[in-house]
Design a protein around this motif. Structure first.
Motif, PDB file in Angstrom:
ATOM      1  N   ASN A   3       0.797  -1.229   0.000  1.00 22.86           N
ATOM      2  CA  ASN A   3       0.000   0.000   0.000  1.00 22.86           C
ATOM      3  C   ASN A   3       0.829   1.279   0.000  1.00 22.86           C
ATOM      4  O   ASN A   3       0.364   2.323   0.430  1.00 22.86           O
ATOM      5  CB  ASN A   3      -0.959   0.015   1.206  1.00 22.86           C
ATOM      6  N   ILE A 115      -9.557  -2.809 -15.975  1.00 22.45           N
ATOM      7  CA  ILE A 115      -9.687  -1.905 -14.829  1.00 22.45           C
ATOM      8  C   ILE A 115      -9.830  -0.461 -15.320  1.00 22.45           C
ATOM      9  O   ILE A 115     -10.656   0.312 -14.822  1.00 22.45           O
ATOM     10  CB  ILE A 115      -8.466  -2.029 -13.903  1.00 22.45           C
ATOM     11  N   ASN A 198      -1.854  -7.366   0.914  1.00 22.36           N
ATOM     12  CA  ASN A 198      -2.121  -7.357  -0.522  1.00 22.36           C
ATOM     13  C   ASN A 198      -2.267  -8.765  -1.080  1.00 22.36           C
ATOM     14  O   ASN A 198      -3.206  -9.062  -1.821  1.00 22.36           O
ATOM     15  CB  ASN A 198      -1.000  -6.625  -1.270  1.00 22.36           C
ATOM     16  N   LEU A 227     -14.327  -5.307  -6.360  1.00 15.87           N
ATOM     17  CA  LEU A 227     -13.339  -4.283  -6.703  1.00 15.87           C
ATOM     18  C   LEU A 227     -13.946  -2.884  -6.807  1.00 15.87           C
ATOM     19  O   LEU A 227     -13.270  -1.892  -6.524  1.00 15.87           O
ATOM     20  CB  LEU A 227     -12.658  -4.639  -8.031  1.00 15.87           C
ATOM     21  N   SER A 508      -3.382  -7.784 -10.720  1.00 14.81           N
ATOM     22  CA  SER A 508      -2.793  -8.392  -9.529  1.00 14.81           C
ATOM     23  C   SER A 508      -1.279  -8.202  -9.475  1.00 14.81           C
ATOM     24  O   SER A 508      -0.701  -8.151  -8.383  1.00 14.81           O
ATOM     25  CB  SER A 508      -3.129  -9.888  -9.468  1.00 14.81           C
ATOM     26  N   TYR A 511      -1.224  -4.781  -7.909  1.00 19.27           N
ATOM     27  CA  TYR A 511      -1.833  -4.844  -6.582  1.00 19.27           C
ATOM     28  C   TYR A 511      -0.918  -5.568  -5.600  1.00 19.27           C
ATOM     29  O   TYR A 511      -0.855  -5.244  -4.407  1.00 19.27           O
ATOM     30  CB  TYR A 511      -3.186  -5.578  -6.677  1.00 19.27           C
ATOM     31  N   GLY A 515      -1.294  -2.646  -3.485  1.00 17.38           N
ATOM     32  CA  GLY A 515      -2.655  -2.711  -2.982  1.00 17.38           C
ATOM     33  C   GLY A 515      -3.570  -1.810  -3.807  1.00 17.38           C
ATOM     34  O   GLY A 515      -3.249  -1.390  -4.921  1.00 17.38           O
ATOM     35  N   SER A 516      -4.717  -1.482  -3.246  1.00 19.10           N
ATOM     36  CA  SER A 516      -5.690  -0.663  -3.969  1.00 19.10           C
ATOM     37  C   SER A 516      -5.183   0.760  -4.212  1.00 19.10           C
ATOM     38  O   SER A 516      -5.761   1.504  -5.009  1.00 19.10           O
ATOM     39  CB  SER A 516      -7.007  -0.605  -3.199  1.00 19.10           C
ATOM     40  N   MET A 519      -4.855   2.373  -7.694  1.00 19.88           N
ATOM     41  CA  MET A 519      -5.991   2.932  -8.425  1.00 19.88           C
ATOM     42  C   MET A 519      -6.250   4.401  -8.060  1.00 19.88           C
ATOM     43  O   MET A 519      -6.971   5.101  -8.772  1.00 19.88           O
ATOM     44  CB  MET A 519      -7.243   2.096  -8.182  1.00 19.88           C
ATOM     45  N   THR A 520      -5.660   4.860  -6.961  1.00 19.27           N
ATOM     46  CA  THR A 520      -5.907   6.238  -6.510  1.00 19.27           C
ATOM     47  C   THR A 520      -5.557   7.276  -7.568  1.00 19.27           C
ATOM     48  O   THR A 520      -6.383   8.151  -7.878  1.00 19.27           O
ATOM     49  CB  THR A 520      -5.141   6.522  -5.206  1.00 19.27           C
TER      50      THR A 520
END
Length: 540
Positions: A3, A115, A198, A227, A508, A511, A515-516, A519-520
């Motif tokens: 993360n 995505i 993760n 997701l 993945s 990720y 981690g998520s 996507m930020t």
């Protein structure tokens, strides 16, 4: 370092300058006159006012849509995210519209751009809500459950390894049972060597979707829902009896008159004067769909047969079946967009370059059936550089356009920049040319038939100089092997097999490290319409 945040450093490379987008897409992005006849409204935020007004006039049954979506979600064990179910309820309201993307049921989402498509849809809904607060906008993912090209969806790539699901099932892939995915899960788990939040999420998400559901459609719904549930994404499966009832008139027209084929062929004749044609229509653009089968319906004299089966129908029998069992009729790539736009209050479709290319072939089909043609938007695209790739990029001291330059050309370019040697041997070529020009002039005074001899000798010597220049370049590359290797390493990891990262790597793989949080920057920076290719880098 799970993360660890990454952020958008650049967002300024045009799609055209990446070298990865077709002429039809590049022309569309600048609204070139050649492409204008093949779409209706270019979907700027301002133009959505007209698109909304056009769709408001189109009659369709919102109650059927809402009831069927509720039934679809009730059929799977899924966490009831309030944002999603609120959006489903909103679809009953005449002031609510959808923005849609569609995609195959690729194993574990398949390539990264899956995505990107969905985030593009979500962000555009937010943009439209800000511009038109009196309306509501719902992001929709249309699952291509009726697709039968299993080889295109049966795998994903993780850390350079291709993980493949083997099964001999046939028919619409959404109906496939999930037997055999335990082996993929074991192989995938063995690659998740770091134990942190993760890897735990990645492993559990795969298990929840593919080991605890009944079929591939349900598995994909669970996966995508997990997701994107907090963003209110509504997931729709078109393989539904109640939804297909709305298509009975269009399907009947297709069976009796083969309408779409003649319309598209006319469009193709016009479009092909400037661009490559993406799809060619069949005489009848419908499949027969049942358990274990999705095969083309073909006219055979006065009857109809289902290709590669023993099924045969008279016209009356087939039309009767259409009335009583519309779920047995499946649109191909030509009619699926019409189906989508008939049952959804949809304003725009967001897709990749190949998808938009075939949508441009369909405008006349929509006009024939009096269904509003949606706005077409090229999805956002991005390259995501991890910490190691970002360091290599900065060490090479190249710009974004050079990052997208083919490896061989980039190495040659950088070698030339770092050396005082002219590897083209331009001066030597000019001196040689001058010398032979003098020889030709002398020859002309003696015997003009000698001129071709000197021209041939010049050509041979120029070729010899080019060979020598290449040898000098190779020697310079060896001298600079360390940073040549850096270019090779960066290009191989960021452009697998010479293609864009987003078309090969699975989410993945990123990720796993971030981690998520990865996507930020996408949520923060993706907007439409755009002609910009984003590059995300680890801030290290």
């Amino acid at each position: 370092r799970p993360n660890r945040l990454i952020y958008m450093i650049y967002n300024s490379l045009s799609f055209r300058n990446t070298g990865y987008f077709s002429s039809i897409i590049n022309d569309y992005l600048i609204q070139d006159e050649k492409i204008k006849p093949f779409y209706k409204d270019y979907p700027t935020i301002e133009n959505f006012k007209q698109i909304i007004e056009n769709k408001e006039k189109f009659p369709f049954d919102r109650a059927v849509l809402v009831d069927d979506l509720k039934a679809q979600y009730a059929a799977v064990k899924i966490k009831k995210a309030p944002q999603v179910f609120q959006n489903i309820e909103l679809l009953a309201d005449g002031k609510t519209f959808t923005i849609t993307t569609g995609h195959q049921l690729c194993l574990y989402t398949g390539p990264l751009y899956f995505i990107y498509k969905i985030i593009s849809v979500i962000n555009l809904c937010k943009q439209l809500k800000a511009a038109y607060p009196e309306y509501s906008f719902v992001p929709v993912y249309w699952m291509a459950t009726e697709d039968h090209d299993f080889e295109e969806v049966n795998h994903f790539n993780f850390k350079g390894k291709k993980l493949v699901w083997d099964t001999d099932q046939k028919g619409g892939v959404g109906r496939f049972k999930l037997k055999g995915l335990e082996r993929v899960y074991e192989e995938f788990s063995s690659l998740l060597t770091d134990y942190n939040e993760n890897t735990t999420f990645i492993r559990q998400l795969f298990e929840k979707a593919y080991l605890k559901q009944d079929n591939l459609a349900d598995a994909t719904r669970v996966l995508v829902h997990d997701l994107f549930q907090t963003e209110g994404l509504v997931i729709i499966d078109g393989d539904r009896r109640e939804l297909k009832k709305a298509m009975i008139p269009a399907f009947k027209d297709e069976l009796i008159h083969a309408t779409s084929s003649s319309l598209i062929e006319k469009t193709n004749a016009e479009l092909s004067t400037h661009y490559k044609i993406q799809v060619n229509p069949r005489e009848i653009n419908l499949f027969y769909l049942d358990e274990g089968i999705r095969a083309r319906i073909v006219a055979d004299g006065d009857d109809f047969v289902v290709n590669e089966t023993d099924l045969r129908f008279t016209e009356d029998e087939l039309l009767s079946l259409l009335e009583t069992a519309p779920e047995k009729f499946s649109p191909n790539v030509v009619l699926r967009p019409l189906y989508q736009e008939t049952i959804l209050p949809n304003l725009a479709y967001i897709g990749g370059g190949g998808e938009l290319a075939y949508w441009f072939q369909l405008k006349s089909v929509f006009e024939h059936f009096a269904v509003p043609f949606p706005g077409l938007l090229l999805r956002n695209s991005a390259a995501i550089l991890d910490n190691k790739q970002t360091k290599l990029y900065h060490q090479l001291n190249i710009d974004l356009e050079q990052l997208f330059t083919p490896e061989v050309d980039l190495i040659k370019e950088l070698v030339k920049e770092s050396s005082s040697i002219d590897f083209e041997l331009s001066v030597e070529k000019q001196e040689l040319t001058t010398t032979y020009e003098k020889l030709k002039q002398r020859a002309a005074l003696i015997d003009v038939t000698l001129i071709p001899h000197f021209e041939a000798r010049l050509t041979k010597h120029i070729i010899d100089l080019e060979v020598s220049g290449k040898k000098l370049l190779r020697a310079e590359k060896k001298k600079n092997k360390e940073w040549v290797d850096k270019i090779t390493t960066l290009k191989a990891s960021l452009f697998p097999k010479g293609g864009l990262q987003e078309r090969t790597d699975n989410f993945s793989s990123i990720y796993y490290n971030y981690g998520s949080a990865f996507m930020t920057p996408l949520y923060e920076n993706f907007s439409l319409p755009t002609d910009q290719f984003s590059v995300v880098m680890d801030k290290g």
